[in-house]
Design a protein around this motif. Sequence first.
Motif: not given
Length: 540
Positions: A17-20, A291-297, A430-437
């Motif tokens: 739904d987000e992509q649509r 960019r909007a979030p995507k699934k982090l695999t 996802e990288l932006r969220g991972l970096l401080p972590a």
Amino acid sequence: MGFMQTFNKLFGYNREDEQRRLAELRALTAEEKAERFADLIDKDDFEPSKMALFFGQFWDTFKKPPRQRKYVQKLDLNILIYSLLSFFIKTLDNSNISNAFVSGMKEDLSLYGQERNLFTTFFNVGYIVGLVPSQFVLNRVRPSIWIPTCELVWSGLVMIMAAAQGPNLLYAMRFLLGVLESCAYPGFALVLGSWYRPDELAKRMTMYDSAWSIAYMFSGYIQAGVYTSMNGLAGLAGWRWLFIIDGLIGVPIGLLGYYSVADFPINSRVRWLSQAEKDFSVVRMEEIGRRAPKKLTVKRFFNILKSWRPYAFVVPWALFSICDTTNYWNLWLKDLGIYSVQQINLIPTGGYALGLVAGYTYANFSDRVGTRWPFIMIAVLFTFIGNLLLAIWNIPFGLKFFAFLCPMIGYPLWSLMLTWSAEVFQDDSELRGLLPAMGSTISYAIQAWLPLLIFPTPEAPVYKIGYKLTTALTVVEGSSIMFFLYMSRREQKQRGMVINKFGLAVMAEDLEGLELSPASGTASIEEKNRTEIGAVEKQQ
């Protein structure tokens, strides 16, 4: 409906739904955007008053057009205010272990060895365990669900610490508190970076980060007040009441989070934004190239690890944490033997107040000039000066006081690094969220054992190795920031990126079709392309 569909509907995301929805919003013409967002887009002829321009030098919403001002104020009153409250209470709860230690807990529980450092170690280990996994959780569970829930559990564990009869219960609670806190700082950094533009972000990120200073200030005042008015009440020592009161404060803040946290523009379901405002938020971020979030695999995670990006960020982030010596100030004050318990708790609050002023000053000028790294280097310089003076140690009393203040002036480095990375890496949410972590994982992993070696409690307040090593590491930290600058510019050149009208690097094809309205007061796409490509060529 299967389990995962039910889970995503209640707690997670619907990526299809987000992509649509994203495709639909990207396909809107300028005229369609102008019609859909008519109540959110201001006219070109707006001229702020002289008073608005004056106050706008201190906070950007004052000089914004009315509709844009109202929209950004909504974000501030909900996302920003809650992030401040959340980080405030977590820092308050985290700092109280140090205040309690110098306010009677040491003597009551016979903590005469390395227990104080071990309290930090157990918290750091828990934080390390939770940091990266928490980002995978936030990629599947909404921040509006996960963060407030962790806050409520956290508050309960803080109150349990009041029952400690020895160090073992405190060790266990500190570990669990570290696990629970690990989601908050990188999570809110990602959320804030997903809603604000370049001229707005650094101030908000610094405000969020400055909740640390405010919490430490209040922790000193609260502990002093509790010790004076509640010590012995109901047969409990003042330091035990500190844990109980801090835990109780966190409960209403946690409950508020279920309402205030907005997740991300592409999937927000908060009630305080209309659907038009949610769509406007998506287009607003698309316009700057974020960019909007995507699934982090797991595959994407390891692909990130193969690039230069995480390492150039992690090194200065971790080094600054290691070189921060603010936690040892109250030990020096206590060793002097001339201050009361209340004074030992209150004196450092002046340093935190100074950190607030420095953080706001850096962020305000950084937003106004559109550059981050020079102000980060100023923060590093103050940290270096403070560590150098403490390494010398045998200096006048006033100069030593200044040395302990210096890291406070340098503390805004973290918020500016988060802002800078959100802009340099805006193509990868996802990288932006991972970096401080990831940065915090490395720094906390080192802090779990390094203070035991270089800042052993029995040596306090004079350390044979501690301040000398942190002085040297501050030099490495400054060099690593310049490396980050070099690599980011090198990547922009290699990928043929251009600078958009917000001063951010994007691919040239991403500039097309991004006007929010045909009467937005900005140059045409062709004029923007010529200007921005010329700016890149000039920069290179």
